[in-house]
Design an enzyme around this catalytic site. Structure first.
Site, PDB file in Angstrom:
ATOM      1  N   GLY A   1     -57.105  39.584   6.400  1.00 22.83           N
ATOM      2  CA  GLY A   1     -56.386  38.512   7.079  1.00 22.83           C
ATOM      3  C   GLY A   1     -56.477  37.146   6.444  1.00 22.83           C
ATOM      4  N   SER A   2     -56.511  36.125   7.295  1.00 25.10           N
ATOM      5  CA  SER A   2     -56.447  34.744   6.811  1.00 25.10           C
ATOM      6  C   SER A   2     -57.279  33.822   7.690  1.00 25.10           C
ATOM      7  CB  SER A   2     -54.992  34.273   6.825  1.00 25.10           C
ATOM      8  OG  SER A   2     -54.505  34.269   8.161  1.00 25.10           O
TER       9      SER A   2
ATOM     10  N   GLY B   1     -48.571  24.044  15.201  1.00 28.00           N
ATOM     11  CA  GLY B   1     -48.509  22.666  15.688  1.00 28.00           C
ATOM     12  C   GLY B   1     -47.605  22.536  16.904  1.00 28.00           C
TER      13      GLY B   1
ATOM     14  N   ALA C   1     -48.203  39.050  12.851  1.00 27.58           N
ATOM     15  CA  ALA C   1     -48.911  40.248  13.310  1.00 27.58           C
ATOM     16  C   ALA C   1     -48.052  41.498  13.122  1.00 27.58           C
ATOM     17  CB  ALA C   1     -49.286  40.080  14.773  1.00 27.58           C
ATOM     18  N   HIS C   2     -46.751  41.406  13.465  1.00 25.17           N
ATOM     19  CA  HIS C   2     -45.912  42.612  13.392  1.00 25.17           C
ATOM     20  C   HIS C   2     -45.596  42.994  11.948  1.00 25.17           C
ATOM     21  CE1 HIS C   2     -43.648  38.990  14.441  1.00 25.17           C
ATOM     22  NE2 HIS C   2     -42.649  39.441  13.714  1.00 25.17           N
TER      23      HIS C   2
ATOM     24  N   HIS D   1     -24.409  41.378  32.993  1.00 23.25           N
ATOM     25  CA  HIS D   1     -24.139  40.033  33.492  1.00 23.25           C
ATOM     26  C   HIS D   1     -24.879  39.830  34.810  1.00 23.25           C
ATOM     27  CE1 HIS D   1     -22.027  36.367  34.510  1.00 23.25           C
ATOM     28  NE2 HIS D   1     -21.810  36.867  35.721  1.00 23.25           N
TER      29      HIS D   1
HETATM   30  P1  FAD Z   1     -56.372  39.217  10.862  1.00 23.72           P
HETATM   31  O1  FAD Z   1     -55.795  39.333  12.197  1.00 23.72           O
HETATM   32  O2  FAD Z   1     -56.730  37.869  10.364  1.00 23.72           O
HETATM   33  O3  FAD Z   1     -57.676  40.159  10.863  1.00 23.72           O
HETATM   34  C1  FAD Z   1     -58.536  40.241   9.778  1.00 23.72           C
HETATM   35  C2  FAD Z   1     -59.890  40.687  10.264  1.00 23.72           C
HETATM   36  O4  FAD Z   1     -60.684  41.023   9.146  1.00 23.72           O
HETATM   37  C3  FAD Z   1     -60.667  39.625  11.020  1.00 23.72           C
HETATM   38  O5  FAD Z   1     -61.122  40.109  12.246  1.00 23.72           O
HETATM   39  C4  FAD Z   1     -61.836  39.296  10.112  1.00 23.72           C
HETATM   40  O6  FAD Z   1     -63.013  38.960  10.810  1.00 23.72           O
HETATM   41  C5  FAD Z   1     -62.013  40.606   9.374  1.00 23.72           C
HETATM   42  N1  FAD Z   1     -62.690  40.478   8.087  1.00 23.72           N
HETATM   43  C6  FAD Z   1     -62.425  39.606   7.087  1.00 23.72           C
HETATM   44  N2  FAD Z   1     -63.202  39.852   6.025  1.00 23.72           N
HETATM   45  C7  FAD Z   1     -63.990  40.904   6.360  1.00 23.72           C
HETATM   46  C8  FAD Z   1     -64.975  41.635   5.675  1.00 23.72           C
HETATM   47  N3  FAD Z   1     -65.323  41.380   4.398  1.00 23.72           N
HETATM   48  N4  FAD Z   1     -65.590  42.656   6.330  1.00 23.72           N
HETATM   49  C9  FAD Z   1     -65.265  42.970   7.607  1.00 23.72           C
HETATM   50  N5  FAD Z   1     -64.310  42.312   8.287  1.00 23.72           N
HETATM   51  C10 FAD Z   1     -63.665  41.301   7.674  1.00 23.72           C
HETATM   52  N6  FAD Z   1     -48.381  36.164  14.613  1.00 23.72           N
HETATM   53  C11 FAD Z   1     -47.381  36.705  15.317  1.00 23.72           C
HETATM   54  O7  FAD Z   1     -46.735  37.647  14.827  1.00 23.72           O
HETATM   55  N7  FAD Z   1     -47.054  36.266  16.569  1.00 23.72           N
HETATM   56  C12 FAD Z   1     -47.710  35.233  17.142  1.00 23.72           C
HETATM   57  O8  FAD Z   1     -47.404  34.850  18.275  1.00 23.72           O
HETATM   58  C13 FAD Z   1     -48.772  34.626  16.433  1.00 23.72           C
HETATM   59  N8  FAD Z   1     -49.470  33.616  16.964  1.00 23.72           N
HETATM   60  C14 FAD Z   1     -50.511  33.075  16.274  1.00 23.72           C
HETATM   61  C15 FAD Z   1     -51.206  32.004  16.840  1.00 23.72           C
HETATM   62  C16 FAD Z   1     -52.255  31.409  16.174  1.00 23.72           C
HETATM   63  C17 FAD Z   1     -53.003  30.259  16.810  1.00 23.72           C
HETATM   64  C18 FAD Z   1     -52.648  31.924  14.900  1.00 23.72           C
HETATM   65  C19 FAD Z   1     -53.821  31.324  14.175  1.00 23.72           C
HETATM   66  C20 FAD Z   1     -51.959  32.979  14.327  1.00 23.72           C
HETATM   67  C21 FAD Z   1     -50.874  33.547  15.000  1.00 23.72           C
HETATM   68  N9  FAD Z   1     -50.136  34.596  14.443  1.00 23.72           N
HETATM   69  C22 FAD Z   1     -49.088  35.127  15.146  1.00 23.72           C
HETATM   70  C23 FAD Z   1     -50.446  35.142  13.119  1.00 23.72           C
HETATM   71  C24 FAD Z   1     -51.256  36.450  13.264  1.00 23.72           C
HETATM   72  O9  FAD Z   1     -52.429  36.191  14.002  1.00 23.72           O
HETATM   73  C25 FAD Z   1     -51.601  37.006  11.895  1.00 23.72           C
HETATM   74  O10 FAD Z   1     -50.429  37.137  11.130  1.00 23.72           O
HETATM   75  C26 FAD Z   1     -52.257  38.382  12.041  1.00 23.72           C
HETATM   76  O11 FAD Z   1     -53.421  38.297  12.803  1.00 23.72           O
HETATM   77  C27 FAD Z   1     -52.583  38.963  10.661  1.00 23.72           C
HETATM   78  O12 FAD Z   1     -53.174  40.207  10.831  1.00 23.72           O
HETATM   79  P2  FAD Z   1     -54.175  40.826   9.746  1.00 23.72           P
HETATM   80  O13 FAD Z   1     -54.545  42.161  10.283  1.00 23.72           O
HETATM   81  O14 FAD Z   1     -53.593  40.723   8.406  1.00 23.72           O
HETATM   82  O15 FAD Z   1     -55.457  39.865   9.739  1.00 23.72           O
HETATM   83  P1  NAD Z   2     -46.725  26.731   9.121  1.00 27.01           P
HETATM   84  O1  NAD Z   2     -46.535  27.090   7.718  1.00 27.01           O
HETATM   85  O2  NAD Z   2     -45.883  27.346  10.160  1.00 27.01           O
HETATM   86  O3  NAD Z   2     -46.515  25.154   9.306  1.00 27.01           O
HETATM   87  C1  NAD Z   2     -47.225  24.227   8.553  1.00 27.01           C
HETATM   88  C2  NAD Z   2     -46.448  22.918   8.585  1.00 27.01           C
HETATM   89  O4  NAD Z   2     -47.262  21.912   8.031  1.00 27.01           O
HETATM   90  C3  NAD Z   2     -45.152  22.983   7.775  1.00 27.01           C
HETATM   91  O5  NAD Z   2     -44.095  22.495   8.543  1.00 27.01           O
HETATM   92  C4  NAD Z   2     -45.469  22.080   6.586  1.00 27.01           C
HETATM   93  O6  NAD Z   2     -44.322  21.426   6.072  1.00 27.01           O
HETATM   94  C5  NAD Z   2     -46.462  21.105   7.202  1.00 27.01           C
HETATM   95  N1  NAD Z   2     -47.336  20.449   6.241  1.00 27.01           N
HETATM   96  C6  NAD Z   2     -47.909  20.987   5.144  1.00 27.01           C
HETATM   97  N2  NAD Z   2     -48.630  20.044   4.503  1.00 27.01           N
HETATM   98  C7  NAD Z   2     -48.513  18.892   5.222  1.00 27.01           C
HETATM   99  C8  NAD Z   2     -49.026  17.568   5.065  1.00 27.01           C
HETATM  100  N3  NAD Z   2     -49.784  17.240   4.031  1.00 27.01           N
HETATM  101  N4  NAD Z   2     -48.686  16.656   6.003  1.00 27.01           N
HETATM  102  C9  NAD Z   2     -47.887  16.975   7.049  1.00 27.01           C
HETATM  103  N5  NAD Z   2     -47.375  18.204   7.230  1.00 27.01           N
HETATM  104  C10 NAD Z   2     -47.686  19.154   6.328  1.00 27.01           C
HETATM  105  O7  NAD Z   2     -48.293  26.931   9.397  1.00 27.01           O
HETATM  106  P2  NAD Z   2     -49.107  26.937  10.768  1.00 27.01           P
HETATM  107  O8  NAD Z   2     -48.316  26.335  11.861  1.00 27.01           O
HETATM  108  O9  NAD Z   2     -50.446  26.385  10.428  1.00 27.01           O
HETATM  109  O10 NAD Z   2     -49.245  28.485  11.048  1.00 27.01           O
HETATM  110  C11 NAD Z   2     -49.929  29.343  10.092  1.00 27.01           C
HETATM  111  C12 NAD Z   2     -49.365  30.731  10.105  1.00 27.01           C
HETATM  112  O11 NAD Z   2     -49.649  31.379  11.322  1.00 27.01           O
HETATM  113  C13 NAD Z   2     -47.873  30.721   9.908  1.00 27.01           C
HETATM  114  O12 NAD Z   2     -47.586  31.315   8.678  1.00 27.01           O
HETATM  115  C14 NAD Z   2     -47.316  31.529  11.016  1.00 27.01           C
HETATM  116  O13 NAD Z   2     -46.525  32.568  10.517  1.00 27.01           O
HETATM  117  C15 NAD Z   2     -48.513  32.101  11.755  1.00 27.01           C
HETATM  118  N6  NAD Z   2     -48.287  31.870  13.189  1.00 27.01           N
HETATM  119  C16 NAD Z   2     -47.254  32.532  13.780  1.00 27.01           C
HETATM  120  C17 NAD Z   2     -46.973  32.296  15.113  1.00 27.01           C
HETATM  121  C18 NAD Z   2     -45.829  33.027  15.747  1.00 27.01           C
HETATM  122  O14 NAD Z   2     -45.376  34.006  15.182  1.00 27.01           O
HETATM  123  N7  NAD Z   2     -45.354  32.601  16.902  1.00 27.01           N
HETATM  124  C19 NAD Z   2     -47.706  31.394  15.835  1.00 27.01           C
HETATM  125  C20 NAD Z   2     -48.733  30.722  15.202  1.00 27.01           C
HETATM  126  C21 NAD Z   2     -49.010  30.974  13.865  1.00 27.01           C
END
Ligand code: FAD
Ligand code: NAD
Length: 467
Positions: free
Chosen positions: A145-146, A186, A321-322, A445
């Site tokens: 992940g990230s 944000g 996530a998807h 509708h």
């Molecule tokens: P992750 O979910 O990041 O999972 C990775 C896991 O690996 C973690 O639990 C971590 O602890 C574990 N890990 C890392 N390194 C190791 C290691 N060496 N050994 C063992 N475990 C390890 N996406 C959507 O599609 N819809 C949304 O509404 C949405 N909302 C979001 C809201 C927020 C606030 C944030 C931050 C993200 C959101 N996202 C959303 C993005 C979504 O969460 C990520 O795209 C998704 O979780 C990525 O899945 P992943 O399985 O790649 O990694």
């Molecule tokens: P993002 O990439 O969506 O938005 C980051 C924003 O910060 C951009 O608009 C960018 O132009 C701006 N930015 C970058 N550098 C800047 C600077 N120096 N000053 C001012 N603005 C600046 O990233 P996020 O909102 O941090 O979300 C991270 C990831 O998590 C996204 O890739 C998103 O796909 C995922 N996420 C998804 C959902 C969802 O699916 N509903 C919800 C939350 C997060």
């Protein structure tokens, strides 16, 4: 020593779904997670908790602003942030417990600790107390992940200068929350606290919010969020964020070099996320990352090392996530000798503000750049009976179709329940429907989805029925 066909490192939506699909296909599967709860970013500090708070804050907002017009008189509602955060915690627990259940049901062994490579067939798991154990494995899926990224000059102190993780756990409603970055996080978390009564100021580097989506959506969302009291500073380059006591100060320059100074009590830094590979020991097996820290993979999502795959946020593509889930299934089926396919163009994107924003396929800006001839049909939500009934009048559906063949190339919408409505566009595009195909399908509708039909009518022949 434990021996498995497949070992998955990371239990987010990529990792746990990959593990389930591997188990379904008959592989003996292990999953390693460094935290005590499964589910990764999405379930613990991402999708699920943010949506829980978005729902709670929306109830409060409606109780305060729309109940009266609906004919519901109640005493002035008050925010109980502790209860709101506690309920969010319960929602997260129910979901992460659900993953434990799924692991048991599918006979997947769960190892708690940090997974790192010894060889391409041996992983060491280091527990929190420093104890280690080894796993022998035929294949490996990296799904780590990230993490939130920041700007080089910003120190995230996790108290006043915070990321989404801390913003999901505040014990008070901020007086003035400054948000760096007008992207998805944000705007979603900014909306939560704006609804709860905080002054929210968003400082964005680009000239629009949600800048990677079709420009129409950013423009429309900006109007609505401004109307609700959020403040926006677009085309501003942040140069300094500092915290002293309970005060945070942000300094930024606009496009003409004019300085903006904002003072608040919290600063949410939401400028994107970075792939997480720390502790994996990639160098031991010679796996490389690109200039953005993402693990390099081929079209089968296999790394340079045979039998080692990577999926989700840790590789290229949308951090969703998807998307991670689709890749988890893709890799499991590839390992089983099947020929799966992921159409990255048809992975929808959603922003859970209110109104919601959702999109799939190409934006107008992309089609212009690619030189594709297209036509556009739009329909405003306010022209729908359903929208008038619920007073959700903001937004529109925009359908982009090929000028010559009428095939739908992109659907971009902002409006009530757009997050759910986008599924219709994804199905239509998966089956390569034309705008006329969709316009000839009966839509119940009154529903918000009638706007999709109307926008398709507008795209096909410029003949919407209710405009
Ligand atoms: P992750 O979910 O990041 O999972 C990775 C896991 O690996 C973690 O639990 C971590 O602890 C574990 N890990 C890392 N390194 C190791 C290691 N060496 N050994 C063992 N475990 C390890 N996406 C959507 O599609 N819809 C949304 O509404 C949405 N909302 C979001 C809201 C927020 C606030 C944030 C931050 C993200 C959101 N996202 C959303 C993005 C979504 O969460 C990520 O795209 C998704 O979780 C990525 O899945 P992943 O399985 O790649 O990694
Ligand atoms: P993002 O990439 O969506 O938005 C980051 C924003 O910060 C951009 O608009 C960018 O132009 C701006 N930015 C970058 N550098 C800047 C600077 N120096 N000053 C001012 N603005 C600046 O990233 P996020 O909102 O941090 O979300 C991270 C990831 O998590 C996204 O890739 C998103 O796909 C995922 N996420 C998804 C959902 C969802 O699916 N509903 C919800 C939350 C997060």
């Amino acid at each position: 020593m434990a021996k498995y066909d497949v070992t998955v490192i990371g239990s987010g939506p990529g990792g746990y779904v990959a593990a389930i699909r591997c188990a379904q296909l008959g592989m003996k599967t292990a999953i390693i997670e460094k935290y005590p709860t499964l589910g990764g970013t999405c379930l613990n500090v991402g999708c699920i908790p943010s949506k829980a708070l978005l729902d709670s804050s929306e109830h409060y907002h409606n109780a305060k602003h729309t109940f009266k017009e609906h004919g519901i008189d109640i005493p002035a509602p008050k925010v109980n942030i502790k209860q709101m955060i506690a309920r969010k915690g319960d929602v997260v627990k129910a979901n992460t417990d659900g993953i434990n259940f799924l692991m048991k049901k599918n006979k997947i062994d769960v190892f708690e600790g940090v997974g790192s490579f010894e060889t391409k067939n041996k992983i060491t798991v280091t527990k929190a107390d420093g104890k280690t154990e080894s796993i022998d494995t035929d294949k490996i899926i990296i799904a780590t992940g990230s993490k939130p990224s920041s700007l080089p000059f910003i120190t995230i102190d996790k108290k006043r200068v915070i990321t989404s993780t801390e913003a999901l756990n505040l014990t008070e409603v901020p007086k003035h929350m400054i948000v760096v970055g007008g992207g998805v996080i944000g705007l979603e978390l900014g909306s939560v606290y704006a609804r709860l009564g905080a002054e929210v100021s968003v400082v964005e580097y680009m000239d629009s919010i949600i800048p990677t989506m079709d420009k129409t959506l950013g423009k429309e969302l900006l109007k609505v969020l401004k109307k609700e009291g959020m403040k926006f500073y677009l085309s501003h380059k942040v140069k300094e964020v500092s915290a002293k006591g309970k005060t945070v100060t942000l300094k930024a320059d606009d496009a003409k070099g004019k300085e903006l100074v904002l003072e608040g009590d919290y600063c949410l830094v939401s400028v994107g996320r970075k792939p997480y590979t720390e502790g994996l020991g990639l160098d031991k097996v010679g796996i490389k990352t690109d200039d953005r820290g993402r693990i390099e993979v081929d079209n089968h999502l296999q790394t340079k090392v045979a039998g080692v795959y990577a999926i989700g946020d840790v590789i290229k593509g949308a951090m969703l996530a998807h998307k991670a889930e689709e890749e988890g299934v893709f890799v499991a089926e590839t390992m089983a000798g099947q020929k799966p396919h992921v159409d990255y163009n048809l992975i929808p994107g959603v922003v859970y503000t209110w109104p919601e924003v959702a999109a799939v396929g190409k934006t107008e800006e992309q089609l212009k750049e690619e030189g594709v001839e297209y036509k556009v049909g739009s329909f405003p939500m306010r022209a729908l009976g359903r929208s008038r009934a619920s007073m959700d009048l903001d937004g529109l559906v925009k359908v982009i179709a090929d000028k010559n063949t009428d095939e739908i190339l992109g659907v971009h919408m902002i409006g009530a329940r757009a997050a759910d409505m986008i599924a219709e566009a994804v199905v239509a595009m998966e089956f390569r429907a034309s705008a006329e195909d969709v316009s000839r399908i009966s839509h119940a509708h009154p529903t918000y989805t009638e706007a999709i039909k109307e926008a398709c009518l507008a795209a096909t022949d410029n003949r919407p029925l209710h405009m």
